[in-house]
Design an enzyme around this catalytic site. Structure first.
Site, PDB file in Angstrom:
ATOM      1  CB  CYS A   9      -9.367  -3.487  10.090  1.00 46.67           C
ATOM      2  SG  CYS A   9     -10.463  -2.269  10.846  1.00 46.67           S
ATOM      3  CB  CYS A  63       5.009  -5.690  -1.205  1.00 48.32           C
ATOM      4  SG  CYS A  63       3.706  -6.039  -2.391  1.00 48.32           S
TER       5      CYS A  63
END
Lengths: 99, 470
Positions: free
Chosen positions: B255, B428
């Site tokens: 999640c 990132c």
């Protein structure tokens, strides 16, 4: 043969995020019936656009993917040997782990 | 006729006498139970950490029962809407009050499950979790309140359950579930709810339920989809019957990476509570041998038939030798190639000279160094937040968009025709994908490409504390 294919649990990402595909699959040359084995090879060639290893392993689906033919686990109908019929609904769903 | 009247009187006397004896026996039972509870709660406290219960709990007491049906008058009133259901009624409610349920994970699934299980009167409710409440949990982990941010989830969840129902026993297991403690914890309960968020925990909990013979209510949710089934129930399949081989780690999304719509685990968690209640109360048909698939976006729920118990199953099959000892020694992290905790992996793919820290990168900006910063996160991540002037080329499309990097580098070159001009940095979210990108860029001839260690997380941590993290 008209089939409805559905991808879920993230597998839809392998076919341009489209979950439901109404497809027309021809019987293999000389064959009288279409089996799940034929369908898997058709799907890998025609629908899976990226990361094929996320869908297939060997000649079957990768571990963690449930295959349902008309809402029934394909283990109960003969897995790769399951014979498909006109208008069948085949669901490929990746098992989820989140919570 | 007269002898008939004598009979009635005699029977009534007998009933009175028996009732009297019953009351005295019940009183003795409750005294003894109270004694037992005291002994148990005093004796092992020495070996406990944080005062959290990790010893066998005493059986659930029905001591306050003062009515013939075993329910106290308060219980009758509290659970009256259950009692009014013809298909539930007194019998099912008193089954529930005598049952014990363990919820593993007090997160998105566990939150609603615990709230309903506490409310409905499960006799003993156990909660296992080792995590603390975080702000980014709040949108779905509805059992926790802002006041508990930073505190153990178990403590927060237990407080919420107690505030809903002070008459049931709430047991806090403030620890991570491991093969070393799982047998001891799970054996104290009748039913187990898997509300965890990772593959190794799911295999471990299922295996443990098999060796202990406990039914397992398993739920999962991610993104906009949820799944639910009951394992190891009355000869039904276990998790391994369905998934004998673990999936590749790349197929196990979290999640925290993929996102989840808060209400989706909410719905699955509620359904988990429902299945557990049905099993505990012995009503209805539990979802065993079937699986519920929920797709929130298309508003579809599909219930499919799944295989039965596999005779060849390594854990519950006919010829299995898997037992408690095997369970204790089994390495679930190795089996699934992923960690039991959900902390993201920290890769180390490239040489140190091809990496710089976020602080070093900041210095280079300050020194006005000519460079291009490529952000390889997916577009929808980039939309949340980004470093100004960075160029977003998601890792998946890097191959196709290499020319954009070449032209960006050319633009930044201080002098026309000078080869060793602008530098190339890649960033990132956490510093894993950026390493993969740098590896690829090196292969494609961009040897100057360097990775920013720890990604935007380290930028937010070490350089710009006001940079929003997600």
């Amino acid at each position: 043969m008209q089939l409805t294919l559905e991808f879920g649990g993230g597998l839809e990402l392998l076919c341009q995020s489209v979950k439901i595909h109404n497809v027309n699959v021809d019987l293999p040359k000389g064959a009288e019936k279409l089996t799940m084995k034929d369908l898997l090879s058709w799907v890998s060639t025609n629908l899976i656009k990226e990361r094929p290893e996320m869908f297939m392993k060997g000649e079957s689906v990768r571990p963690g993917v449930l295959v349902l033919v008309n809402d029934c686990d394909w283990e109960l109908s003969g897995q790769l040997d399951t014979t498909l019929e006109e208008k069948d609904v085949v669901v490929f769903i990746s098992t989820l782990h989140g919570g | 006729m007269e002898s008939n009247g004598d009979d009635v009187a005699r029977i009534l006397r007998d009933i009175e006498a028996l009732k009297d004896t019953k009351a005295r026996i019940e009183h003795r039972i409750s005294v003894l139970e109270a004694q037992l509870q005291e002994t148990v709660s005093l004796a092992p406290r020495k070996q406990q950490n944080d005062g959290v219960c990790n010893v066998s709990c005493p059986p659930i007491s029905a001591a306050d029962a003062n009515l013939a049906n075993g329910l106290s008058s308060d219980s009758v009133y509290r659970y009256s809407r259950h009692l009014l259901l013809p298909s539930f009624g007194v019998q099912a409610q008193s089954n529930l009050l005598k049952s014990s349920i363990l919820v593993v994970g007090a997160g998105g699934l566990g939150s609603p499950a615990l709230l309903y299980l506490a409310a409905c009167g499960v006799g003993r409710l156990g909660i296992v979790d080792h995590d603390v409440v975080e702000l980014n949990n709040m949108h779905r982990q509805v059992i926790h309140t802002e006041a508990y941010i930073g505190q153990p989830k178990v403590k927060s969840a237990a407080a919420a359950c107690r505030s809903i129902n002070s008459t049931i026993q709430i047991v806090e297991h403030r620890e991570a579930l491991r093969t070393s403690n799982a047998l001891e914890i799970l054996s104290q309960y009748d039913i187990v709810i898997d509300a965890t968020d990772n593959a190794p925990s799911r295999y471990m909990i299922s295996d443990c339920c098999v060796v202990l013979g406990k039914p397992l209510v398993s739920g999962a949710a991610l993104g906009l989809e949820g799944q639910l089934t009951v394992y190891n129930y009355k000869g039904g399949p276990c998790y391994r019957c369905l998934f004998p081989t673990p999936p590749p780690t790349t197929a196990c999304q979290r999640c925290s990476d993929s996102g989840v719509l808060g209400v989706v685990p909410g719905i699955i968690g509620c359904l988990q509570a429902l299945e557990a209640i049905k099993i505990a109360a012995a009503v209805g048909e539990p979802l065993s041998g079937r699986m519920l698939l929920f797709d929130a976006l298309s508003a579809r729920i599909r219930i499919v038939k799944i295989r039965g118990r596999s005779l060849q199953c390594e854990v519950c099959g006919d010829n299995t030798t898997f037992n408690q000892e095997h369970f204790r020694d089994f390495n679930y992290e190795k089996f699934t190639q992923s960690p039991l905790s959900t902390s993201p992996p920290k890769l180390n793919l490239i040489a140190a000279e091809s990496r710089i820290t976020s602080k070093e990168y900041k210095e280079r900006i300050v020194n006005g160094e000519a460079h291009v910063l490529v952000d390889v996160r997916p577009e929808h991540h980039y939309e949340i937040v980004s470093i100004p002037k960075s160029l977003n080329i998601p890792l998946a499309s890097l191959e196709a968009r290499l020319p954009e990097i070449s032209s960006a580098l050319k633009e930044k070159q201080p002098h026309e025709g000078v080869e060793s001009g602008a530098n190339l940095y890649v960033i990132c979210r956490r510093g894993n994908d950026s390493q993969r990108a740098v590896q690829y860029l090196h292969k494609m001839g961009f040897n100057i490409a360097k990775d920013i260690v720890g990604g935007l997380e380290s930028w937010a941590h070490d350089v710009d504390p006001n940079f929003p993290m997600y």
